[in-house]
Motif scaffolding. Structure first.
Motif, PDB file in Angstrom:
ATOM      1  N   PHE A  79      -1.117  22.636   1.046  1.00 32.15           N
ATOM      2  CA  PHE A  79      -2.427  23.085   0.549  1.00 32.15           C
ATOM      3  C   PHE A  79      -3.278  23.553   1.723  1.00 32.15           C
ATOM      4  O   PHE A  79      -3.625  22.752   2.599  1.00 32.15           O
ATOM      5  CB  PHE A  79      -3.129  21.946  -0.192  1.00 32.15           C
ATOM      6  N   PRO A  80      -3.651  24.835   1.743  1.00 36.60           N
ATOM      7  CA  PRO A  80      -4.469  25.347   2.849  1.00 36.60           C
ATOM      8  C   PRO A  80      -5.788  24.605   3.001  1.00 36.60           C
ATOM      9  O   PRO A  80      -6.307  24.482   4.119  1.00 36.60           O
ATOM     10  CB  PRO A  80      -4.708  26.815   2.468  1.00 36.60           C
ATOM     11  N   ASP A  81      -6.342  24.092   1.897  1.00 39.32           N
ATOM     12  CA  ASP A  81      -7.611  23.373   1.972  1.00 39.32           C
ATOM     13  C   ASP A  81      -7.414  21.858   1.930  1.00 39.32           C
ATOM     14  O   ASP A  81      -8.343  21.112   1.633  1.00 39.32           O
ATOM     15  CB  ASP A  81      -8.555  23.817   0.855  1.00 39.32           C
ATOM     16  N   GLY A  82      -6.213  21.395   2.237  1.00 40.37           N
ATOM     17  CA  GLY A  82      -5.967  19.968   2.415  1.00 40.37           C
ATOM     18  C   GLY A  82      -6.203  19.137   1.177  1.00 40.37           C
ATOM     19  O   GLY A  82      -5.785  19.498   0.073  1.00 40.37           O
ATOM     20  N   GLU A  83      -6.900  18.021   1.348  1.00 49.90           N
ATOM     21  CA  GLU A  83      -7.094  17.065   0.255  1.00 49.90           C
ATOM     22  C   GLU A  83      -7.818  17.666  -0.947  1.00 49.90           C
ATOM     23  O   GLU A  83      -7.555  17.281  -2.088  1.00 49.90           O
ATOM     24  CB  GLU A  83      -7.881  15.844   0.742  1.00 49.90           C
ATOM     25  N   ALA A  84      -8.728  18.591  -0.707  1.00 48.30           N
ATOM     26  CA  ALA A  84      -9.438  19.214  -1.834  1.00 48.30           C
ATOM     27  C   ALA A  84      -8.452  19.919  -2.752  1.00 48.30           C
ATOM     28  O   ALA A  84      -8.567  19.847  -3.988  1.00 48.30           O
ATOM     29  CB  ALA A  84     -10.490  20.192  -1.320  1.00 48.30           C
ATOM     30  N   GLY A  85      -7.480  20.585  -2.156  1.00 48.10           N
ATOM     31  CA  GLY A  85      -6.442  21.241  -2.953  1.00 48.10           C
ATOM     32  C   GLY A  85      -5.592  20.242  -3.710  1.00 48.10           C
ATOM     33  O   GLY A  85      -5.214  20.471  -4.865  1.00 48.10           O
ATOM     34  N   VAL A  86      -5.280  19.120  -3.067  1.00 45.38           N
ATOM     35  CA  VAL A  86      -4.519  18.055  -3.734  1.00 45.38           C
ATOM     36  C   VAL A  86      -5.305  17.537  -4.935  1.00 45.38           C
ATOM     37  O   VAL A  86      -4.756  17.347  -6.033  1.00 45.38           O
ATOM     38  CB  VAL A  86      -4.203  16.915  -2.759  1.00 45.38           C
ATOM     39  N   ALA A  87      -6.604  17.312  -4.753  1.00 44.43           N
ATOM     40  CA  ALA A  87      -7.438  16.798  -5.841  1.00 44.43           C
ATOM     41  C   ALA A  87      -7.456  17.757  -7.025  1.00 44.43           C
ATOM     42  O   ALA A  87      -7.329  17.347  -8.184  1.00 44.43           O
ATOM     43  CB  ALA A  87      -8.855  16.550  -5.338  1.00 44.43           C
ATOM     44  N   ARG A  88      -7.596  19.052  -6.751  1.00 45.62           N
ATOM     45  CA  ARG A  88      -7.608  20.029  -7.846  1.00 45.62           C
ATOM     46  C   ARG A  88      -6.257  20.079  -8.550  1.00 45.62           C
ATOM     47  O   ARG A  88      -6.185  20.234  -9.780  1.00 45.62           O
ATOM     48  CB  ARG A  88      -8.003  21.412  -7.320  1.00 45.62           C
ATOM     49  N   ALA A  89      -5.190  19.929  -7.777  1.00 48.95           N
ATOM     50  CA  ALA A  89      -3.858  19.921  -8.391  1.00 48.95           C
ATOM     51  C   ALA A  89      -3.676  18.695  -9.277  1.00 48.95           C
ATOM     52  O   ALA A  89      -3.090  18.783 -10.369  1.00 48.95           O
ATOM     53  CB  ALA A  89      -2.780  19.961  -7.303  1.00 48.95           C
ATOM     54  N   LYS A  90      -4.171  17.545  -8.838  1.00 49.35           N
ATOM     55  CA  LYS A  90      -4.079  16.340  -9.672  1.00 49.35           C
ATOM     56  C   LYS A  90      -4.907  16.502 -10.949  1.00 49.35           C
ATOM     57  O   LYS A  90      -4.532  15.996 -12.014  1.00 49.35           O
ATOM     58  CB  LYS A  90      -4.567  15.119  -8.891  1.00 49.35           C
ATOM     59  N   ALA A  91      -6.020  17.211 -10.850  1.00 42.99           N
ATOM     60  CA  ALA A  91      -6.892  17.406 -12.020  1.00 42.99           C
ATOM     61  C   ALA A  91      -6.235  18.252 -13.102  1.00 42.99           C
ATOM     62  O   ALA A  91      -6.704  18.258 -14.251  1.00 42.99           O
ATOM     63  CB  ALA A  91      -8.212  18.034 -11.583  1.00 42.99           C
ATOM     64  N   GLU A  92      -5.152  18.939 -12.777  1.00 47.34           N
ATOM     65  CA  GLU A  92      -4.429  19.698 -13.798  1.00 47.34           C
ATOM     66  C   GLU A  92      -3.957  18.788 -14.935  1.00 47.34           C
ATOM     67  O   GLU A  92      -3.737  19.239 -16.060  1.00 47.34           O
ATOM     68  CB  GLU A  92      -3.217  20.402 -13.178  1.00 47.34           C
ATOM     69  N   VAL A  93      -3.795  17.498 -14.654  1.00 45.63           N
ATOM     70  CA  VAL A  93      -3.282  16.570 -15.670  1.00 45.63           C
ATOM     71  C   VAL A  93      -4.185  16.493 -16.896  1.00 45.63           C
ATOM     72  O   VAL A  93      -3.728  16.219 -18.008  1.00 45.63           O
ATOM     73  CB  VAL A  93      -3.066  15.164 -15.052  1.00 45.63           C
ATOM     74  N   PHE A  94      -5.480  16.767 -16.720  1.00 42.67           N
ATOM     75  CA  PHE A  94      -6.412  16.694 -17.853  1.00 42.67           C
ATOM     76  C   PHE A  94      -6.181  17.814 -18.869  1.00 42.67           C
ATOM     77  O   PHE A  94      -6.576  17.696 -20.026  1.00 42.67           O
ATOM     78  CB  PHE A  94      -7.861  16.744 -17.361  1.00 42.67           C
TER      79      PHE A  94
END
Length: 462
Positions: free
Chosen positions: A191-206
């Motif tokens: 993720f080019p934007d690090g943890e922020a990108g990880v967080a957005r990817a995890k939010a896909e679960v909703f």
């Protein structure tokens, strides 16, 4: 004889395939090494074409095969076997009309939390869940395809390494409740934007939540606001766990008096104390997440607490062994399955709080997929080791060399380029009364060190 999970006619209907001989299957498998008699064998493409193993599957007792070409066995033929497996999973979901489904994602703790939830679901009725870490584009539809029609509750682990991987999986599952255990620096190199990108990817679960579904979120996590906003956007009812006031499940205290822990908490304002077999500090918050998920899946509190009280640590995720050596035994804590900065810090803190007659020793292998900050993350573990008063540290791998260089000489136990090379050093060093924790990413082979230490107790010490 077990009732059939699928008939060939069912499979053909679900996948749009054509029957080549009738059969009934009691399970679904993609691997001849773990195939059980009566399974449907799905011939997936991979490093080797699954069609090469159809004869072997039939010899082991497979009922039939899901294929994309004619084979010398009863089969259902579809154009693409992975797409067919996905359709079979969706059909399984749709026919299990009573099933309330949960999904678990997060940077750490997915498998343990999933299996703890499953322990509660099992006490409440006919339940189904992921096995091992079947959480990817194959594991999730496979787990769905294995779900019996009379299932009442189910829980699925959903993982990712990149963006846009969770989105199709949660839409397969269509959960009634989801939990994001936490978000941290895991897979950040993707993720080019690090943890922020990880967080957005995890939010896909909703995005896969059924209408009126519940999102269980960690209010202590720095990405809580982002996750909460995304959950609300998806129409979820948000339930929170954490240590702060206002959390639906609030952790008050976590004590480890011996081989178990006692959790002090408030659930919707009601005070409670309960024992668990897990001793890792992260299990304080994990327990809160499990309680909220079980509540959302219609499991009563008594069964939920009973499940948490009897749930044992999983292999590679905190399981303990007593290993006999001259003069007594040492305790081996196996945390070899996975590692990242969050889980490392928690495991080190837990070890530091442990009473021991001997030394507290850690053997650490590289944490992977951390991107350009990897060396800093490894070196930064020194502070946690100091705070926990760890006596000796053994390190393996090029990234762990950064930690080795940061350690004071009095804490250095040994260093090697690989886990295999480090194992004999540690095996020679352990003594009766020691507590030894082994932790690292699965890809850095921390399990080899565990095997070597267990062999010490078999009289194989070199």
């Amino acid at each position: 004889m077990a009732d059939p999970l699928w008939t060939s006619a069912d499979i053909a209907r679900a996948t749009g395939g054509a029957e080549g001989g009738g059969f009934s299957a009691t399970g679904v498998s993609i691997d001849t090494r773990t195939l059980e008699p009566g399974d449907l064998f799905v011939a997936l493409a991979g490093v080797r074409d699954g069609h090469e193993f159809v004869a072997q599957a039939m010899a082991k007792g497979a009922a039939g095969a899901l294929v994309s070409q004619d084979v010398d066995a009863p089969f259902v033929k579809a154009a693409d076997t992975l797409v067919a497996l996905e359709r079979l999973g969706i059909a399984a979901r749709d026919r299990a009309v009573r099933a309330r489904r949960g999904a678990v994602t997060g940077s750490v703790g997915k498998t343990s939390v999933t299996q703890a939830i499953m322990a509660g679901l099992t006490l409440a009725g006919r339940a189904h869940s992921s096995v091992k870490s079947y959480n990817n584009h194959i594991g999730v539809p496979l787990t769905l395809a294995r779900m019996p029609a009379d299932t009442e509750r189910a829980v699925f682990e959903i993982g990712m390494n990149h963006a846009d991987e969770i989105r199709p999986l949660t839409r397969f599952v269509r959960p009634h409740a989801v939990v994001v255990t936490t978000v941290g620096p895991v897979h950040t190199e993707n993720f080019p934007d690090g943890e922020a990108g990880v967080a957005r990817a995890k939010a896909e679960v909703f995005e896969g939540l059924e209408p009126g579904g519940v999102a269980v979120l960690n209010a202590d996590n720095r990405w809580f606001d982002l996750l909460r906003a995304e959950a609300l956007k998806a129409g979820a009812m948000v339930r929170t766990f954490g240590t702060g006031e206002g959390c639906d499940a609030r952790l008050i205290d976590f004590q480890v008096p011996g081989s178990h822990a006692v959790v002090q908490a408030r659930l919707h304002g009601k005070a409670m104390d309960f024992p668990i077999l897990q001793t890792g500090f992260h299990w304080g918050l994990n327990s809160m997440a499990v309680l909220l998920m079980l509540e959302a899946l219609d499991v009563d509190l008594d069964r939920s607490l009973a499940a948490l009280g009897s749930f044992e640590p999983l292999a590679g995720r905190g399981a303990e062994s007593s290993v006999a050596v001259k003069g007594g035994a040492f305790t081996l804590i196996d945390e070899s399955y996975n590692a990242n900065p969050i889980s490392m810090a928690s495991a080190i803190r837990t070890l530091g709080a442990r009473a021991t007659a001997g030394r507290r020793i850690v053997a650490l292998t590289d944490m992977l997929e951390l991107g350009p900050e990897a060396q800093a993350f490894h070196a930064g573990l020194e502070a946690a080791l100091e705070a926990a008063s760890i006596d000796l540290v053994f390190c393996a791998g090029p990234l762990m060399k950064s930690l080795w260089d940061a350690l004071p000489p009095t804490r250095r136990g040994g260093y090697a380029e690989t886990a295999a090379a480090l194992a004999p050093q540690l095996a020679q060093a352990v003594e009766a009364g020691d507590v030894v924790m082994v932790k690292g990413s699965n890809g850095s082979k921390a399990g080899l060190i565990v095997q070597a230490l267990l062999a010490v107790g078999s009289g194989e010490r070199g």
